[in-house]
Design an enzyme around this catalytic site. Structure first.
Site, short mmCIF file in Angstrom:
data_model
loop_
_atom_site.label_atom_id
_atom_site.label_comp_id
_atom_site.label_asym_id
_atom_site.label_seq_id
_atom_site.Cartn_x
_atom_site.Cartn_y
_atom_site.Cartn_z
N ALA A 1 0.84 -1.21 0.00
CA ALA A 1 0.00 0.00 0.00
C ALA A 1 0.87 1.25 0.00
CB ALA A 1 -0.93 -0.01 1.21
N ASN A 2 0.23 2.39 -0.15
CA ASN A 2 0.84 3.70 0.04
C ASN A 2 0.25 4.35 1.29
OD1 ASN A 2 2.58 3.83 -2.25
ND2 ASN A 2 0.80 4.11 -3.56
#
Length: 408
Positions: free
Chosen positions: A215-216
């Protein structure tokens, strides 16, 4: 606004969502509106004129060649003697008639003769909504000034299918009616009235196994604020949101997704649109084959290698799409060479504007409440002062409205 003493011409076309029109009539009448129903032959296969007439407390118009109703050119009178024409549900068939100027029954004839604002609530199978012919018709109707509410994403009535195509709920439609009449009552239409916008927001989660993911660090605060700011200026906004921990903005249709591929599908399904603002921090890579069960550590063994595959480039896809919005805005979150990377992104991805910001850990932008951006375009670079994310959203929404005006 109150709908007291307003006259809403409600056209009900043939689809299973016609049953929602009964609750819609009740909701409109609760707010003081007078509802004048028109039913197509198809609509009468799903709900009866008797039920519609009982809830509207008035005559139900069904026949273009009614001897009683047409003695004074009734379809023209219906089209003019109202404050707003509402089509709910609007089927693919009726949208096609509207887009091509066909008038072979009472509903389509009234719509062709109408000189009042028209709001439609599309409802159909997702494959029908995403068909190129329907998307072309929707784009034509939007260009003609027809306003849309929905369609929504969700389960279909026929079971086993889900996607974009559900009719908006009655209270959402009532809110859209109130907003459209509010804008007209104010004398001047809102800057983005009649425009459709797509905004992406938040991160994407790319599964490694059922427990872990790539994820970011995006919170979704900036994207959600931009969606709300565009809606405040009158746009009909579809927000495609990755997993976030903040509330959906009001007045905006929200599609929740997890993965980049799902986000791209939702964005393409929301076309046609006038505006695309791609704010989401989409993960560049995904695991080529995620595990079906949790990957367990084994003492003495190295971690299993992760083979990565490149995710679709959503901004580039939309920037070069056959149904490309008139204005495409991308975001460039960088930790080095901010301006050079943003200029390169502007050219490669077919965007009109790039909103560039430095997201180095020291800035606190990722997850924070403030932002410091530069607007990169073919005209040059405009550095904005540090602002709250809400202020950035409002300023960007006004810039978008100005740019669209210049494109006319």
């Amino acid at each position: 606004m109150t709908l007291k003493d307003t006259r809403i011409l409600l056209i009900i076309s043939g689809g299973i969502a016609a049953y929602k029109s009964l609750d819609l009539i009740r909701r409109l009448r609760e707010r003081g509106a007078r509802v004048i129903p028109v039913m197509t032959a198809g609509a009468q296969q799903f709900v009866t004129p008797l039920a519609v007439g009982a809830l509207s407390s008035g005559h139900v118009f069904t026949d273009l060649f009614s001897r009683e109703d047409e003695q004074d050119v009734g379809h023209i009178r219906l089209a003019r003697d109202c404050d707003l024409v509402l089509v709910a549900p609007a089927t693919a068939d009726l949208m096609a008639k509207m887009a091509n100027g066909l008038a072979d029954d009472l509903a389509s004839t009234v719509l062709l003769a109408a000189d009042r604002p028209v709001l439609i609530a599309p409802a159909m199978n997702p494959k029908m909504w995403s068909h190129p012919a329907t998307l072309r018709n929707a784009e034509t109707l939007a260009g003609d000034g027809i306003r849309f509410v929905g369609p929504k994403a969700g389960e279909m009535a026929e079971g086993g299918e889900a996607g974009l195509g559900r009719m908006a709920e009655p209270l959402e439609i009532v809110a859209a009616v109130e907003g459209l009449l509010d804008a007209r009552a104010g004398g001047q239409p809102l800057p983005l009235s009649g425009r459709r916008a797509i905004v992406t927001s938040g991160p994407t989660h790319e599964p490694i196994d059922p427990v872990r993911y790539i994820a970011n660090r995006s919170s979704g605060k900036q994207g959600h604020a931009i969606a709300a700011a565009l809606a405040k200026l009158g746009a009909e906004v579809t927000l495609v949101s990755g997993p976030v921990e903040i509330a959906d903005p009001s007045g905006v249709r929200v599609v929740h997704v997890e993965r980049a591929e799902e986000m791209l599908d939702a964005v393409v399904a929301a076309l046609p649109a006038d505006i695309a603002v791609m704010v989401a921090a989409v993960a560049d890579w995904r695991v080529a084959a995620s595990a079906g069960e949790k990957i367990k550590k084994k003492p003495g063994e190295a971690p299993p290698p992760l083979q990565l595959a490149e995710n679709p480039d959503i901004l580039k896809t939309i920037g070069h799409h056959a149904a490309r919005p008139r204005l495409v805005v991308g975001f460039a979150a960088e930790t080095q060479n901010l301006e050079a990377n943003a200029r390169d992104k502007l050219k490669r991805k077919g965007a009109d504007l790039i909103v560039a910001n430095d997201v180095s850990p020291a800035t606190g932008i990722m997850g924070g409440d403030r932002n410091n951006v530069k607007i990169v375009s073919s005209d040059g670079i405009d550095a904005w002062p540090e602002l709250s994310k809400q202020e950035v959203a409002e300023r960007l929404a006004n810039l978008i409205a100005t740019r669209l005006t210049e494109l006319r």
